[in-house]
Design a protein around this motif. Structure first.
Motif, PDB file in Angstrom:
ATOM      1  N   SER A 201     -13.322   2.256   8.710  1.00  0.00           N
ATOM      2  CA  SER A 201     -13.594   2.227   7.284  1.00  0.00           C
ATOM      3  C   SER A 201     -14.460   1.024   6.915  1.00  0.00           C
ATOM      4  O   SER A 201     -15.367   1.123   6.078  1.00  0.00           O
ATOM      5  N   TRP A 202     -14.200  -0.099   7.550  1.00  0.00           N
ATOM      6  CA  TRP A 202     -15.015  -1.293   7.300  1.00  0.00           C
ATOM      7  C   TRP A 202     -16.472  -1.050   7.699  1.00  0.00           C
ATOM      8  O   TRP A 202     -17.403  -1.480   7.005  1.00  0.00           O
ATOM      9  N   ARG A 205     -18.217   0.702   5.060  1.00  0.00           N
ATOM     10  CA  ARG A 205     -18.455  -0.160   3.900  1.00  0.00           C
ATOM     11  C   ARG A 205     -19.625  -1.120   4.137  1.00  0.00           C
ATOM     12  O   ARG A 205     -20.133  -1.720   3.185  1.00  0.00           O
ATOM     13  N   THR A 206     -20.017  -1.286   5.401  1.00  0.00           N
ATOM     14  CA  THR A 206     -21.018  -2.306   5.731  1.00  0.00           C
ATOM     15  C   THR A 206     -22.230  -1.701   6.457  1.00  0.00           C
ATOM     16  O   THR A 206     -23.248  -1.420   5.837  1.00  0.00           O
ATOM     17  N   LYS A 209     -23.346   2.583   5.719  1.00  0.00           N
ATOM     18  CA  LYS A 209     -23.323   3.028   4.323  1.00  0.00           C
ATOM     19  C   LYS A 209     -24.142   4.284   4.077  1.00  0.00           C
ATOM     20  O   LYS A 209     -23.841   5.047   3.156  1.00  0.00           O
ATOM     21  N   ALA A 214     -20.013   8.526   3.882  1.00  0.00           N
ATOM     22  CA  ALA A 214     -19.662   7.101   3.945  1.00  0.00           C
ATOM     23  C   ALA A 214     -18.862   6.651   2.738  1.00  0.00           C
ATOM     24  O   ALA A 214     -17.938   5.839   2.860  1.00  0.00           O
ATOM     25  N   GLY A 215     -19.214   7.176   1.575  1.00  0.00           N
ATOM     26  CA  GLY A 215     -18.507   6.766   0.359  1.00  0.00           C
ATOM     27  C   GLY A 215     -17.025   7.062   0.439  1.00  0.00           C
ATOM     28  O   GLY A 215     -16.187   6.220   0.086  1.00  0.00           O
ATOM     29  N   ALA A 218     -15.218   4.890   3.179  1.00  0.00           N
ATOM     30  CA  ALA A 218     -15.044   3.485   2.797  1.00  0.00           C
ATOM     31  C   ALA A 218     -13.873   3.281   1.852  1.00  0.00           C
ATOM     32  O   ALA A 218     -13.273   2.197   1.816  1.00  0.00           O
ATOM     33  N   THR A 219     -13.533   4.313   1.059  1.00  0.00           N
ATOM     34  CA  THR A 219     -12.494   4.126   0.039  1.00  0.00           C
ATOM     35  C   THR A 219     -11.111   3.894   0.622  1.00  0.00           C
ATOM     36  O   THR A 219     -10.246   3.336  -0.039  1.00  0.00           O
ATOM     37  N   TYR A 221     -10.228   1.903   2.968  1.00  0.00           N
ATOM     38  CA  TYR A 221     -10.055   0.583   3.569  1.00  0.00           C
ATOM     39  C   TYR A 221      -8.882  -0.223   3.009  1.00  0.00           C
ATOM     40  O   TYR A 221      -8.026  -0.692   3.781  1.00  0.00           O
ATOM     41  N   ALA A 251     -10.381  -6.665  -1.212  1.00  0.00           N
ATOM     42  CA  ALA A 251     -11.153  -5.439  -1.026  1.00  0.00           C
ATOM     43  C   ALA A 251     -11.319  -4.618  -2.294  1.00  0.00           C
ATOM     44  O   ALA A 251     -12.107  -3.672  -2.312  1.00  0.00           O
ATOM     45  N   GLU A 252     -10.582  -4.933  -3.352  1.00  0.00           N
ATOM     46  CA  GLU A 252     -10.675  -4.106  -4.553  1.00  0.00           C
ATOM     47  C   GLU A 252     -10.357  -4.916  -5.802  1.00  0.00           C
ATOM     48  O   GLU A 252      -9.630  -5.908  -5.753  1.00  0.00           O
TER      49      GLU A 252
END
Length: 487
Positions: A201-202, A205-206, A209, A214-215, A218-219, A221, A251-252
């Motif tokens: 997941s990281w 996010r990096t 992307k 990917a969206g 990434a959520t 994580y 992270a959020e």
């Protein structure tokens, strides 16, 4: 994974299914055109309807599926159902039949029998026949994996979790199995799967992307981190747990209540009462405590300041909270006519919005299957009780998007068992269109969603989701009720 993944704030994967079945550019262009017609006026809708009937002349099942989907969005539920039924007969070994047949795997409780059904289904509907999309197969593998985890067969559980193919969904599959393994006490295996989910997941996010899905990937994580921390906590690896819970908190924004609670829980387990006290006090000052974190703060307070004066301290932290929230809410006020409706409550009594004109009405759209909806109810109970002696303020909890035919019984049972003083109305599906009319009229896209309607029948506030703080939630409702009727 059971059936399709639930809607939005109760869910977020619904879009993944359509994304995962990517078509060629020509097909995408056509679908975009159809979507634009759907957003148009009655004339556009008539044209779209004609084009959907035209698709039924096609020999491609994908066109029939497109037609069924757009008929449903045009609120022609019976037509959509008829198209789906006809497509099953026309394409007996196709996508719709395949996706319906997989339900037997989801519904089988025994892991060995579930695996047998999966292998039979796989043989009947080989992936190679259906192009590059693999998500439906990944859902099935995940179902088998979690069943073996529940049965304490760690080897098989991990093997099926690792067999998931869709890159953007691997983390979700690993984490789902890990949560079941964690529940059963298999911490080492759970940690391995969660660590892989975190790392993947990281990367989305990096460095990844731009990749497909990917969206969504990434959520997950922050959630994967939180579950991993729980493993470390259970094994009393508090120092390592602190490292990962800090990553989860970073992270959020805003930080979920569960993350803050675990952060404080680790600090308390380490005996770091001062830091736990400071962190929880800051959360309390924002009105974001719930029952669990309030108990944690009281524990830290007692260790530092003694057994007396906790409630007074808590009140002092919240000074100015109401005014701060009122100023914030004032920036969000709107004015739109509220669609009228008449619904029946769980006992069959009819209630209409128009009959409540002259009162301030708070609508809360929810469902028994929606976790965030239910998580918000202790706070909403406090809000209801705040206005229980004010006949000018009315709360209506509208149950919608039901998943089975027992919606009324389920809603009544949930409210009764939890002693919530709520007036619950049922927004059931219209048999002709398949639409839940009231939630559709209010253009709700995710639940929980709440509306505040002023005495003249205008929507003044609309807000979706639940941040987790009971005091803040009550203060928000109070501010909106006041602001809704200010001239």
């Amino acid at each position: 994974m059971k059936k399709l993944i639930p809607i939005l704030l109760c869910g977020g994967l619904l879009g993944t299914v359509s994304i995962a079945s990517a078509q060629n550019n020509q097909t995408d262009t056509l679908k975009n055109y159809y979507s634009q017609l759907l957003k148009g006026d009655e004339k556009d809708h008539q044209l779209l309807t004609t084009k959907m009937y035209g698709l039924l002349k096609s020999k491609k099942e994908e066109d029939w599926i497109t037609a069924s989907n757009f008929f449903y969005q045009l609120k022609l539920g019976k037509v959509a159902d008829s198209v789906t039924s006809a497509a099953k007969e026309k394409f007996p070994a196709g996508i719709i039949v395949r996706n319906t047949s997989v339900e037997a795997i989801y519904n089988e409780p025994d892991a060995v029998q579930k695996e047998k059904l999966y292998k039979q289904w796989l043989q009947k509907y080989p992936p190679a026949k259906f192009g590059p999309e693999r998500i439906i197969y990944d859902y099935a593998r995940n179902s088998v994996s979690k069943a073996y985890a529940e049965a304490d067969n760690v080897t098989k559980a991990v093997a099926y979790a690792n067999s998931i193919e869709s890159p953007f969904w691997k983390g979700e599959g690993w984490a789902g199995t890990a949560m079941t393994l964690l529940k059963k006490g298999h911490y080492a295996a759970a940690k391995d799967l969660l660590k892989k989910a975190i790392d993947l997941s990281w990367s989305f996010r990096t460095t990844r992307k731009t990749e497909f899905g990917a969206g969504f990937a990434a959520t997950g994580y922050p959630g994967y981190l939180s579950t991993y921390v729980n493993c470390l906590y259970q094994e009393q690896q508090y120092d390592s747990a602190l490292v990962y819970i800090r990553r989860a908190a970073e992270a959020e924004t805003p930080v979920r209540p569960g993350v803050n609670e675990m952060y404080a829980k680790i600090l308390l387990a380490k005996g770091d009462y001062q830091q736990a006290f400071e962190k929880l006090s800051a959360i309390a000052a924002q009105g974001m405590l719930n029952a669990s974190s309030k108990e944690q703060l009281q524990q830290a307070y007692t260790k530092i300041r003694g057994a007396n004066g906790f409630e007074g301290y808590l009140d002092s932290l919240k000074g100015g909270l109401d005014e701060k929230i009122r100023l914030e809410m004032a920036k969000q006020i709107i004015s739109e006519p509220a669609p009228d409706f008449t619904l029946t409550d769980v006992d069959g009594k009819a209630v209409s919005l128009s009959s409540l004109k002259g009162k301030t009405v708070i609508l809360d759209f929810w469902a028994t299957w929606c976790g965030p909806c239910k998580a918000s109810f202790p706070a909403m109970k406090k809000a209801v009780e705040k206005y229980k002696n004010n006949p000018e303020v009315v709360f209506l909890f509208i149950h919608t998007w039901e998943k089975d035919n027992a919606a009324i019984a389920n809603a009544r049972s949930f409210i009764t068992n939890n002693h919530y003083p709520f007036e619950v109305l049922m927004d059931l599906k219209d048999p002709a269109t398949g639409i839940n009319k009231v939630v559709d009229a209010y253009k709700v896209r995710g639940i929980p969603t709440k509306f505040v309607i002023d005495k003249q029948g205008n929507i003044r506030f609309r807000f979706t989701g639940f941040t987790g703080g009971e005091d803040a939630a009550v203060a928000e409702v109070a501010a909106m009720v006041t602001l809704a009727n200010e001239k």
